[in-house]
Enzyme design. Structure first.
Site, PDB file in Angstrom:
ATOM      1  N   SER A 218      36.103 -25.929  24.848  1.00 43.30           N
ATOM      2  CA  SER A 218      37.547 -25.715  24.719  1.00 43.30           C
ATOM      3  C   SER A 218      38.019 -25.962  23.301  1.00 43.30           C
ATOM      4  O   SER A 218      39.024 -25.386  22.881  1.00 43.30           O
ATOM      5  CB  SER A 218      38.311 -26.669  25.638  1.00 43.30           C
ATOM      6  OG  SER A 218      37.930 -26.502  26.969  1.00 43.30           O
TER       7      SER A 218
ATOM      8  N   HIS B  19      35.143 -18.812  26.965  1.00 40.78           N
ATOM      9  CA  HIS B  19      35.972 -19.899  27.499  1.00 40.78           C
ATOM     10  C   HIS B  19      36.645 -19.449  28.789  1.00 40.78           C
ATOM     11  O   HIS B  19      37.585 -18.652  28.770  1.00 40.78           O
ATOM     12  CB  HIS B  19      37.014 -20.320  26.459  1.00 40.78           C
ATOM     13  CG  HIS B  19      37.846 -21.473  26.887  1.00 40.78           C
ATOM     14  ND1 HIS B  19      39.176 -21.376  27.174  1.00 40.78           N
ATOM     15  CD2 HIS B  19      37.519 -22.779  27.115  1.00 40.78           C
ATOM     16  CE1 HIS B  19      39.632 -22.562  27.538  1.00 40.78           C
ATOM     17  NE2 HIS B  19      38.652 -23.424  27.511  1.00 40.78           N
TER      18      HIS B  19
ATOM     19  N   GLU C  79      38.297 -16.162  27.373  1.00 38.66           N
ATOM     20  CA  GLU C  79      38.492 -15.971  25.942  1.00 38.66           C
ATOM     21  C   GLU C  79      37.109 -15.842  25.312  1.00 38.66           C
ATOM     22  O   GLU C  79      36.280 -16.752  25.458  1.00 38.66           O
ATOM     23  CB  GLU C  79      39.248 -17.160  25.347  1.00 38.66           C
ATOM     24  CG  GLU C  79      40.683 -17.218  25.847  1.00 38.66           C
ATOM     25  CD  GLU C  79      41.394 -18.499  25.453  1.00 38.66           C
ATOM     26  OE1 GLU C  79      42.359 -18.425  24.700  1.00 38.66           O
ATOM     27  OE2 GLU C  79      40.969 -19.585  25.911  1.00 38.66           O
TER      28      GLU C  79
ATOM     29  N   ASN D  64      44.671 -22.916  24.928  1.00 41.57           N
ATOM     30  CA  ASN D  64      44.908 -24.338  24.691  1.00 41.57           C
ATOM     31  C   ASN D  64      45.723 -24.589  23.430  1.00 41.57           C
ATOM     32  O   ASN D  64      46.415 -25.603  23.335  1.00 41.57           O
ATOM     33  CB  ASN D  64      43.585 -25.102  24.665  1.00 41.57           C
ATOM     34  CG  ASN D  64      43.081 -25.344  26.069  1.00 41.57           C
ATOM     35  OD1 ASN D  64      43.859 -25.631  26.973  1.00 41.57           O
ATOM     36  ND2 ASN D  64      41.784 -25.194  26.275  1.00 41.57           N
TER      37      ASN D  64
HETATM   38  N1  LIG Z   1      37.972 -28.961  32.765  1.00 40.44           N
HETATM   39  C1  LIG Z   1      38.630 -27.942  32.225  1.00 40.44           C
HETATM   40  O1  LIG Z   1      39.808 -27.693  32.523  1.00 40.44           O
HETATM   41  C2  LIG Z   1      37.942 -27.017  31.263  1.00 40.44           C
HETATM   42  C3  LIG Z   1      38.435 -25.718  31.090  1.00 40.44           C
HETATM   43  C4  LIG Z   1      37.768 -24.834  30.241  1.00 40.44           C
HETATM   44  C5  LIG Z   1      36.651 -25.278  29.534  1.00 40.44           C
HETATM   45  N2  LIG Z   1      36.207 -26.557  29.702  1.00 40.44           N
HETATM   46  C6  LIG Z   1      34.994 -26.948  28.960  1.00 40.44           C
HETATM   47  O2  LIG Z   1      33.895 -26.869  29.876  1.00 40.44           O
HETATM   48  C7  LIG Z   1      32.911 -27.852  29.528  1.00 40.44           C
HETATM   49  C8  LIG Z   1      32.631 -28.720  30.734  1.00 40.44           C
HETATM   50  O3  LIG Z   1      33.829 -29.358  31.153  1.00 40.44           O
HETATM   51  P1  LIG Z   1      33.999 -29.894  32.656  1.00 40.44           P
HETATM   52  O4  LIG Z   1      35.415 -30.300  32.774  1.00 40.44           O
HETATM   53  O5  LIG Z   1      33.400 -28.912  33.618  1.00 40.44           O
HETATM   54  O6  LIG Z   1      33.050 -31.199  32.579  1.00 40.44           O
HETATM   55  P2  LIG Z   1      32.339 -32.002  33.787  1.00 40.44           P
HETATM   56  O7  LIG Z   1      32.186 -33.398  33.276  1.00 40.44           O
HETATM   57  O8  LIG Z   1      33.062 -31.762  35.083  1.00 40.44           O
HETATM   58  O9  LIG Z   1      30.905 -31.304  33.914  1.00 40.44           O
HETATM   59  C9  LIG Z   1      29.913 -31.401  32.927  1.00 40.44           C
HETATM   60  C10 LIG Z   1      28.562 -31.286  33.624  1.00 40.44           C
HETATM   61  O10 LIG Z   1      27.561 -31.163  32.612  1.00 40.44           O
HETATM   62  C11 LIG Z   1      26.432 -31.920  33.022  1.00 40.44           C
HETATM   63  N3  LIG Z   1      25.656 -32.198  31.810  1.00 40.44           N
HETATM   64  C12 LIG Z   1      25.947 -33.038  30.797  1.00 40.44           C
HETATM   65  N4  LIG Z   1      25.022 -32.945  29.835  1.00 40.44           N
HETATM   66  C13 LIG Z   1      24.121 -32.016  30.239  1.00 40.44           C
HETATM   67  C14 LIG Z   1      22.962 -31.446  29.672  1.00 40.44           C
HETATM   68  N5  LIG Z   1      22.514 -31.818  28.475  1.00 40.44           N
HETATM   69  N6  LIG Z   1      22.293 -30.508  30.372  1.00 40.44           N
HETATM   70  C15 LIG Z   1      22.745 -30.093  31.583  1.00 40.44           C
HETATM   71  N7  LIG Z   1      23.841 -30.600  32.180  1.00 40.44           N
HETATM   72  C16 LIG Z   1      24.529 -31.541  31.508  1.00 40.44           C
HETATM   73  C17 LIG Z   1      27.003 -33.135  33.707  1.00 40.44           C
HETATM   74  O11 LIG Z   1      26.056 -33.738  34.566  1.00 40.44           O
HETATM   75  C18 LIG Z   1      28.195 -32.529  34.452  1.00 40.44           C
HETATM   76  O12 LIG Z   1      27.832 -32.119  35.774  1.00 40.44           O
HETATM   77  C19 LIG Z   1      33.476 -28.598  28.323  1.00 40.44           C
HETATM   78  O13 LIG Z   1      32.964 -28.020  27.170  1.00 40.44           O
HETATM   79  C20 LIG Z   1      34.980 -28.370  28.448  1.00 40.44           C
HETATM   80  O14 LIG Z   1      35.649 -28.453  27.211  1.00 40.44           O
HETATM   81  C21 LIG Z   1      36.809 -27.433  30.564  1.00 40.44           C
END
Ligand SMILES: NC(=O)c1ccc[n+]([C@@H]2O[C@H](COP(=O)([O-])OP(=O)(O)OC[C@H]3O[C@@H](n4cnc5c(N)ncnc54)[C@H](O)[C@@H]3O)[C@@H](O)[C@H]2O)c1
Length: 296
Positions: free
Chosen positions: A124, A145, A157, A195
């Protein structure tokens, strides 16, 4: 003719997480073989149970046939071994929002995946160009994204880094359209479009609560009824997670120095108190049960 660069198999890293689990649904529902990878087996298992429930609800509501559900579930596999992603044509990463974690993963993916495979990041706030620098194929690294919840929201995106090739960009754009998503092009800039607009706007809504100008429900109702939004800003922050909003502020503010992007003190206090929104049962509103996953 056999196109060696066609996207047939998609890997999702972080598939046990909030975004990865939804992205895997998007890929499998569109008929791509989808390999779900996460380092936490229990998270992967829970995400799979949620996925089954999501597809079942979609069938119950007449949004999906039983055959399509069975095909989508049959297209998905789960693994705790990164090496299982070696056969992917496209790997979409949705692991923790941490540059070092993402770069380490891209370094490993670069070593195991075919040189023709495309590596995409769902970051993000981080720079696609900096993530790509960890691989030896920056021309095949791109930002994709998705929006929360990815299984329901259409927008992606798509952001080329400085060295992303035109071919890579066109292929992921076409993939997004094939998967029934709506791609838009943005530069590799913090927050991309969504964002960059939402983080300051959501903070403004928190500051209205903090200044006791109005109750959260009245702020949300005002925005929904006047601007036609489906959700108000405080409902949205509860859905995304107050901790996520705080992390977004902490990534944005030092880069933009926009005072509206600085974390409001109330947001910090609520995160410190564990009031994270839907995921913790309370944020600006109270919740019962896990109402977030929804159905198509
Ligand atoms: N939550 C949101 O609203 C949102 C929206 C768009 C983008 N994002 C982006 O998406 C990404 C994930 O966010 P999220 O909210 O889903 O996080 P989250 O914490 O819910 O999930 C992350 C997952 O990644 C796993 N993980 C961590 N390190 C790892 C690795 N090296 N190899 C494999 N798995 C691994 C964890 O076990 C976890 O299940 C981030 O980059 C975030 O910025 C989040």
């Amino acid at each position: 003719m056999n196109d060696q660069t066609a996207i047939r198999t998609v890997g999702v890293c972080g598939a046990g997480g909030t975004m990865g689990s939804g992205i895997a649904i998007v890929a499998a529902r569109a008929g791509f073989r989808t390999i779900c990878f996460d380092t936490r087996p229990e998270a992967l298992e829970r995400a799979f149970q949620d996925t089954v429930a999501f597809f079942n609800k979609s069938v119950e509501r007449g949004k999906m046939s039983r055959e399509a559900r069975d095909a989508a579930l049959g297209a998905m596999s789960r693994t705790g071994e990164l090496g299982a992603l070696a056969e992917c044509d496209l790997v979409i990463e949705a692991v923790f929002e941490d540059l070092a974690v993402k770069q380490a993963l891209f370094r490993e993916l670069d070593a195991i995946c075919s040189p023709l495979a495309i590596l995409a990041s769902n970051t993000s706030t981080l720079s696609i160009t900096e993530i790509a620098a960890a691989s030896k194929r920056p021309e095949r690294v791109v930002g994709m994204h998705f929006c929360l919840p990815a299984q329901l929201m259409k927008l992606i995106e798509i952001s080329p880094g400085l060295l992303t090739s035109e071919e890579t960009f066109r292929k992921v754009w076409a993939w997004a359209e094939t998967a029934g998503q709506i791609p838009v092009k943005t530069q590799d800039k913090p927050g991309f479009i969504l964002n960059a607009l939402l983080v300051p706007f959501n903070n403004d809504a928190i500051r209205l609560v903090e200044a006791k100008v109005a109750e959260p429900a009245d702020i949300d109702l005002a925005i929904k009824s006047a601007l036609g939004y489906k959700m108000g800003p405080l409902e949205l922050i509860d859905l995304v997670g107050l901790d996520t909003q705080l992390r977004l502020c902490e990534a944005f503010y030092p880069i933009t120095l926009d005072p509206r992007a600085a974390a409001p003190p109330l947001l910090r206090r609520m995160v410190a108190a564990g009031l994270l929104g839907r995921k913790s049962g309370q944020g600006f509103y109270r919740y019962e049960g896990r109402a977030m996953f929804g159905s198509a």
